[in-house]
Design a protein around this motif. Sequence first.
Motif, mmCIF file in Angstrom:
data_model
loop_
_atom_site.group_PDB
_atom_site.id
_atom_site.type_symbol
_atom_site.label_atom_id
_atom_site.label_comp_id
_atom_site.label_asym_id
_atom_site.label_seq_id
_atom_site.Cartn_x
_atom_site.Cartn_y
_atom_site.Cartn_z
ATOM 1 N N ARG A 96 0.815 -1.287 -0.071
ATOM 2 C CA ARG A 96 0.102 -0.113 0.045
ATOM 3 C C ARG A 96 0.682 1.546 -0.048
ATOM 4 O O ARG A 96 0.413 2.497 -0.040
ATOM 5 N N ASP A 97 2.233 1.204 0.103
ATOM 6 C CA ASP A 97 2.954 2.374 -0.100
ATOM 7 C C ASP A 97 2.830 2.722 -1.537
ATOM 8 O O ASP A 97 3.492 2.158 -2.368
ATOM 9 N N LEU A 98 2.612 4.079 -1.643
ATOM 10 C CA LEU A 98 2.738 4.851 -2.807
ATOM 11 C C LEU A 98 3.920 5.513 -3.085
ATOM 12 O O LEU A 98 4.293 6.519 -2.186
ATOM 13 N N GLU A 99 4.935 5.503 -3.504
ATOM 14 C CA GLU A 99 6.092 6.276 -3.859
ATOM 15 C C GLU A 99 5.833 7.375 -5.173
ATOM 16 O O GLU A 99 5.158 7.132 -5.857
ATOM 17 N N THR A 100 6.716 8.551 -4.531
ATOM 18 C CA THR A 100 6.445 9.675 -5.773
ATOM 19 C C THR A 100 7.999 10.053 -5.961
ATOM 20 O O THR A 100 8.814 9.641 -5.456
ATOM 21 N N PHE A 101 7.888 10.852 -7.000
ATOM 22 C CA PHE A 101 9.098 11.552 -7.297
ATOM 23 C C PHE A 101 8.681 12.807 -7.511
ATOM 24 O O PHE A 101 7.668 13.416 -7.863
ATOM 25 N N PRO A 102 9.655 14.035 -7.551
ATOM 26 C CA PRO A 102 9.477 15.234 -7.799
ATOM 27 C C PRO A 102 9.066 15.802 -9.062
ATOM 28 O O PRO A 102 9.551 15.214 -10.072
ATOM 29 N N ASN A 103 7.956 16.394 -9.334
ATOM 30 C CA ASN A 103 7.506 17.041 -10.471
ATOM 31 C C ASN A 103 8.459 17.882 -11.296
ATOM 32 O O ASN A 103 8.979 18.782 -10.615
ATOM 33 N N PRO A 104 8.713 17.265 -12.512
ATOM 34 C CA PRO A 104 9.948 18.159 -13.298
ATOM 35 C C PRO A 104 9.480 19.563 -13.248
ATOM 36 O O PRO A 104 10.466 20.530 -13.657
ATOM 37 N N THR A 105 8.282 19.972 -13.588
ATOM 38 C CA THR A 105 7.890 21.314 -14.280
ATOM 39 C C THR A 105 6.677 21.618 -13.145
ATOM 40 O O THR A 105 5.588 22.170 -13.774
ATOM 41 N N PRO A 106 6.893 21.892 -11.926
ATOM 42 C CA PRO A 106 5.861 22.283 -11.329
ATOM 43 C C PRO A 106 5.213 23.700 -11.291
ATOM 44 O O PRO A 106 4.203 24.216 -11.165
ATOM 45 N N GLU A 107 6.014 24.527 -12.276
ATOM 46 C CA GLU A 107 5.698 25.938 -12.810
ATOM 47 C C GLU A 107 4.426 25.893 -13.559
ATOM 48 O O GLU A 107 3.907 26.874 -13.812
ATOM 49 N N ARG A 108 3.938 24.677 -14.199
ATOM 50 C CA ARG A 108 3.274 24.512 -15.361
ATOM 51 C C ARG A 108 1.970 23.509 -14.809
ATOM 52 O O ARG A 108 2.256 22.516 -14.339
ATOM 53 N N ASP A 109 0.695 23.932 -15.082
ATOM 54 C CA ASP A 109 -0.175 22.778 -15.031
ATOM 55 C C ASP A 109 -0.043 22.089 -16.185
ATOM 56 O O ASP A 109 -0.018 22.513 -17.364
ATOM 57 N N TYR A 110 -0.153 20.780 -16.006
ATOM 58 C CA TYR A 110 -0.302 19.730 -16.973
ATOM 59 C C TYR A 110 -0.802 18.493 -16.780
ATOM 60 O O TYR A 110 -1.071 18.242 -15.550
ATOM 61 N N THR A 111 -1.283 17.652 -17.637
ATOM 62 C CA THR A 111 -2.020 16.335 -17.333
ATOM 63 C C THR A 111 -0.919 15.199 -17.464
ATOM 64 O O THR A 111 -0.201 14.915 -18.578
ATOM 65 N N ILE A 112 -1.131 14.120 -16.567
ATOM 66 C CA ILE A 112 -0.532 13.071 -16.615
ATOM 67 C C ILE A 112 -1.859 12.180 -16.414
ATOM 68 O O ILE A 112 -2.718 11.909 -15.601
ATOM 69 N N ARG A 113 -1.832 11.076 -17.637
ATOM 70 C CA ARG A 113 -2.960 10.066 -17.688
ATOM 71 C C ARG A 113 -2.532 8.592 -17.644
ATOM 72 O O ARG A 113 -1.596 8.394 -18.485
ATOM 73 N N MET A 114 -3.178 7.692 -16.970
ATOM 74 C CA MET A 114 -2.689 6.459 -16.833
ATOM 75 C C MET A 114 -3.818 5.465 -17.041
ATOM 76 O O MET A 114 -5.015 5.654 -16.227
ATOM 77 N N GLY B 276 18.585 9.217 -22.444
ATOM 78 C CA GLY B 276 17.725 8.647 -21.405
ATOM 79 C C GLY B 276 16.956 9.705 -20.964
ATOM 80 O O GLY B 276 17.205 10.938 -20.849
ATOM 81 N N ALA B 277 15.401 9.359 -20.790
ATOM 82 C CA ALA B 277 14.422 10.443 -20.652
ATOM 83 C C ALA B 277 13.070 9.915 -19.793
ATOM 84 O O ALA B 277 12.727 8.771 -20.150
ATOM 85 N N PHE B 278 12.744 10.478 -18.651
ATOM 86 C CA PHE B 278 11.511 10.332 -18.044
ATOM 87 C C PHE B 278 10.372 11.000 -18.683
ATOM 88 O O PHE B 278 10.590 12.029 -19.531
ATOM 89 N N HIS B 279 9.186 10.142 -18.635
ATOM 90 C CA HIS B 279 8.195 10.710 -19.420
ATOM 91 C C HIS B 279 7.818 12.017 -19.422
ATOM 92 O O HIS B 279 7.533 12.822 -20.186
ATOM 93 N N GLU B 280 7.593 12.342 -18.074
ATOM 94 C CA GLU B 280 6.765 13.668 -17.699
ATOM 95 C C GLU B 280 8.092 14.773 -18.190
ATOM 96 O O GLU B 280 7.733 15.715 -18.717
ATOM 97 N N ALA B 281 9.321 14.509 -18.095
ATOM 98 C CA ALA B 281 10.335 15.612 -18.192
ATOM 99 C C ALA B 281 10.847 15.656 -19.638
ATOM 100 O O ALA B 281 10.716 17.014 -20.276
ATOM 101 N N VAL B 282 10.611 14.584 -20.400
ATOM 102 C CA VAL B 282 10.846 14.875 -21.771
ATOM 103 C C VAL B 282 9.726 15.353 -22.583
ATOM 104 O O VAL B 282 9.857 15.980 -23.598
ATOM 105 N N THR B 283 8.627 15.165 -21.969
ATOM 106 C CA THR B 283 7.447 15.898 -22.704
ATOM 107 C C THR B 283 7.338 17.412 -22.487
ATOM 108 O O THR B 283 7.241 18.099 -23.519
ATOM 109 N N ASN B 284 7.862 17.619 -21.375
ATOM 110 C CA ASN B 284 7.949 19.226 -21.187
ATOM 111 C C ASN B 284 9.064 19.568 -21.907
ATOM 112 O O ASN B 284 8.867 20.898 -22.457
#
Lengths: 129, 129, 129, 129, 129, 129, 129, 129, 129, 129
Positions: free
Chosen positions: A7-25, E72-80
């Motif tokens: 149940r542990d969900l890991e995260t990584f830093p958003n590479p472009t927090p200055e911008r609203d954008y969509t991730i869809r899975m 090498g490129a992460f999905h979120e970073a390379v799209t930005n």
Amino acid sequence: MATQPSRDLETFPNPTPERDYTIRMRIPEFTCLCPKTGQPDFATLHLEYVPEATCVELKSLKLYIWSFRDEGAFHEAVTNQILEDLVAATQPRFMRLRAEFWMRGGIDTSVIVDHRADNWHPGTPVHLP
Amino acid sequence: MATQPSRDLETFPNPTPERDYTIRMRIPEFTCLCPKTGQPDFATLHLEYVPEATCVELKSLKLYIWSFRDEGAFHEAVTNQILEDLVAATQPRFMRLRAEFWMRGGIDTSVIVDHRADNWHPGTPVHLP
Amino acid sequence: MATQPSRDLETFPNPTPERDYTIRMRIPEFTCLCPKTGQPDFATLHLEYVPEATCVELKSLKLYIWSFRDEGAFHEAVTNQILEDLVAATQPRFMRLRAEFWMRGGIDTSVIVDHRADNWHPGTPVHLP
Amino acid sequence: MATQPSRDLETFPNPTPERDYTIRMRIPEFTCLCPKTGQPDFATLHLEYVPEATCVELKSLKLYIWSFRDEGAFHEAVTNQILEDLVAATQPRFMRLRAEFWMRGGIDTSVIVDHRADNWHPGTPVHLP
Amino acid sequence: MATQPSRDLETFPNPTPERDYTIRMRIPEFTCLCPKTGQPDFATLHLEYVPEATCVELKSLKLYIWSFRDEGAFHEAVTNQILEDLVAATQPRFMRLRAEFWMRGGIDTSVIVDHRADNWHPGTPVHLP
Amino acid sequence: MATQPSRDLETFPNPTPERDYTIRMRIPEFTCLCPKTGQPDFATLHLEYVPEATCVELKSLKLYIWSFRDEGAFHEAVTNQILEDLVAATQPRFMRLRAEFWMRGGIDTSVIVDHRADNWHPGTPVHLP
Amino acid sequence: MATQPSRDLETFPNPTPERDYTIRMRIPEFTCLCPKTGQPDFATLHLEYVPEATCVELKSLKLYIWSFRDEGAFHEAVTNQILEDLVAATQPRFMRLRAEFWMRGGIDTSVIVDHRADNWHPGTPVHLP
Amino acid sequence: MATQPSRDLETFPNPTPERDYTIRMRIPEFTCLCPKTGQPDFATLHLEYVPEATCVELKSLKLYIWSFRDEGAFHEAVTNQILEDLVAATQPRFMRLRAEFWMRGGIDTSVIVDHRADNWHPGTPVHLP
Amino acid sequence: MATQPSRDLETFPNPTPERDYTIRMRIPEFTCLCPKTGQPDFATLHLEYVPEATCVELKSLKLYIWSFRDEGAFHEAVTNQILEDLVAATQPRFMRLRAEFWMRGGIDTSVIVDHRADNWHPGTPVHLP
Amino acid sequence: MATQPSRDLETFPNPTPERDYTIRMRIPEFTCLCPKTGQPDFATLHLEYVPEATCVELKSLKLYIWSFRDEGAFHEAVTNQILEDLVAATQPRFMRLRAEFWMRGGIDTSVIVDHRADNWHPGTPVHLP
Ligand SMILES: [Ca+2]
Ligand SMILES: [Ca+2]
Ligand SMILES: [Ca+2]
Ligand SMILES: [Ca+2]
Ligand SMILES: [Ca+2]
Ligand SMILES: [Ca+2]
Ligand SMILES: [Ca+2]
Ligand SMILES: [Ca+2]
Ligand SMILES: [Ca+2]
Ligand SMILES: [Ca+2]
Ligand SMILES: [Ca+2]
Ligand SMILES: [Ca+2]
Ligand SMILES: [Ca+2]
Ligand SMILES: [Ca+2]
Ligand SMILES: [Ca+2]
Ligand SMILES: [Ca+2]
């Protein structure tokens, strides 16, 4: 060495927090148990979100989905729970989860839940013709 | 009272054993575990057969499919095993099983196995234009 | 023991009434009788709603749908009636029913009806690109 | 530790060599370089075979496919080469490879190659209606 | 003489800068490397934009896409990053990029990013019925 | 005046009995009752035949299909029965019936039955490329 | 006794005039004559409306459509005329007609016309996610 | 420097003449002129062949297709001519051409032509289930 | 006598200028030449407009489309030019043209251009559920 | 001057009578009248044939199809009649006609008829993998 459901969900830093954008899975491999009959249920999950400081890590998301395999869960409650877990882990600007459960009793059921951060407003949408 | 997974395949008498005919079933809810990684695998099963004295009973088939949920199973071996169990239970004139496993490592895999009774030969097929 | 058709719609408590969310159901097995000719009519029903205090229970919904099997019913009237029964049973914030009737006289007909609670307003929709 | 592309194809023992059956794989991630222009080419590979003593191992197949990423290769020649490598590694009763290359110069090209072991003959096919 | 991958994006003058209009491109041949595993990733890119003074030149766009093949490129970073490079090269009124990455770990992921020039506002959209 | 369901199948003379040809019908409106649960079952019927002296009349076929609405019927038995009734009524050179029943217990089932007159043999089929 | 084509459109009382709702019909069997060449033209009609006091009766609609079979009619004019006839007969709150004519001269043409009653305004639409 | 249309079909040596295999091409960009009206006609060509000593070169095939742009050509004659030109250039073991012409006068027309070398016989086909 | 390509666009009077309505045309047979390479380009055109006093005549539109067959034309410029020619000929209330060009260099490109008359505003759109 | 419907089928000489090949036509615009009710029926015709000395001319085929517009015709009889007329006009080596009539009484019906010249035998078919 075998991996384990978690149940542990890991995260990584958003590479472009200055911008609203969509991730869809699209996550077709969700299965849990019906609390009434104990029989397996199946669903395809569709997740979309606008990240704030963090994004959900793909492999930990897979292990998280796996963790419901032996759990009894009603359609409406489990969809709300998964959204809440994902919101707690990533604190997104916006997140929506659509769970499309497979036919039971001749009826297909989908549950669609979303969460919007208090301080976030979507920009005016641009729909090019 | 909750039902239980079971390897017992129940049958009912073929209502028209005097005639060769086809029964075809699509079973989208197969899941087992990968013996190497312990992670869940998923498949859609397609079964078709010409019954001899008995037909496989739908509800027991569902419980049988469920019984693989906690089993480690390789794609090729488990497809052969399911066919063999169904052949042992129903002694059909002919039976074919196609298991379409979901993508792993960027590759989709299907396994297709069939069984023909020693004393059975298909009639000359008629394909109307 | 055989189940019976029934107009009683059972409900269960909405697990997250603090949140607006969507439940969507596809019900392909609706059939009734044409009041003019007595012949069977068929439709696929599409139901979507935002629950308030209760959700409609799946099995009772199936028995409810079954209860129209021997009823004479016009397309427009029966779609309105089903919506009203479902609204009376669940008192939703919003509910919409689309009934897609099968071709009659070379013409396909759909009827789409909705209900909004007096005190409910949809939030500003978020459409991610 | 990062994995590496490799021309080594690993195999595992066929669990049911006493029976002719089909293994079918869809491999959408093939890419190589055009020998004339040096530009990337792409293809989806479709492999189907009847195993003899061994089956091709999924992960090594993925690394093998990866090994063409920096190679110059003509459509016809590389499809024949891949089939021959797979035949050499698994010594199948029968194997067919279809490579569907993406549009170049306004033309889509597929190449389809197969191999049959000298001593193998397909049984009379059964096509149920 | 073989062409080469290149990060240089060439442009040509917008033939009708007096008018807002849409250019939309589907680019199915994107591939890069996963920074964690070193293995190839694949995506289809969907680009749409309203040009200002310049449009992106098709052939240089192809060479630019090619330039990620060994990165090498992460999905979120390379799209930005791709969006930012295209914005820097063409200074459009509006631009959106949707990258649909192929399934990894049983999950499909898309990333959708857009950019709007400070001084640009879309006209009121006209949707004819 | 309302029409009535009826097991009487009416026929009309084959206009070209000197020639083998095919009549193919898709009948999506079959419904009967499950003998175990009493609940409605649904199927789409696909009929194809080579007429001898008579053809089945469309309207009487519709009333015949309707006559199963209140009957308990197992999938395998009812498909065989309908074929036999149609064979008895029309004495065709060849007839095949495929009944595609809707999902029950997460499994789709089709039953395919055919009949060939003793003295009839299909001509060598011509498949134009 | 054979029915006849007719320009008389019959109606029946709207069973729920207290509510705005949608009736949608697909009518694939429209044919008329080209006024220039005299040759047949074909179209599929799509009608949708919000009824006021009356709804259009299905069988009379079929006879009305039939009445154009021997009429010369331009695409744009006939679509407007059919809408006007239907508006005159039913006095709806809103009605839209889309006529999709089949290819002529290598070009497909659709004509879409609508009518809104002076005193009617659509409610704020609710689009559930 | 601009390329030119050309009737010269270039070839390259078959890399594996010791084996029968299939090359299949889809060529959507064929256009010529109607000899009766002078107006443009369009077709998609589907070519499949088993090469003997040579294969047709992709770029010269494109220039060859282009060479019909200003030619008057009947559907049946031009399909036969293209097959004959390709046979003359490559001397294949077997070749088939299907030309799917776009709708004229409300009718779609395809022409399918093939050629088999005198001394060539197809091997017994293997169709895996 | 053969017809000829022509840039003259003929019109006919709008039969119902008192009403805003939509005319939509799909024109799959556009071809021109690439100004850089001289090679043929292909596109499907999608035209939609709200007529003012005149509508474009179908046959002259076909001859107009034909007139680009021997012209060198860039995607963006030619789409703008065709829109402008159609606007000049018909002076519509609103017109939009979408040109979907076929794949070049592994990339599909569409160009979408529209024109709105100064004095025209679309009515509030009605989208029935 | 308006064209007229006509039962006269015109032909042109087969350009390559020395070779068996296929001509295939899709004719979606067939309509006639039901002899029982007088109401219009509709069908899509699919024609395929191997020409001997002559081919059917496209425009005359269109006028021939038009000639059934005011005729009463049963499905089975009219399909046989059209085949016979086409055989009489062109004396083909082989011809097959499939008429797909639109749904009547909730049932779709197709009729498929063929003719083989006495002295003609199809060559051994080649199906490339
Ligand atoms: Ca759904
Ligand atoms: Ca598969
Ligand atoms: Ca899948
Ligand atoms: Ca419908
Ligand atoms: Ca509908
Ligand atoms: Ca292909
Ligand atoms: Ca793809
Ligand atoms: Ca996606
Ligand atoms: Ca089925
Ligand atoms: Ca179904
Ligand atoms: Ca259309
Ligand atoms: Ca075709
Ligand atoms: Ca096309
Ligand atoms: Ca496009
Ligand atoms: Ca059909
Ligand atoms: Ca149809």
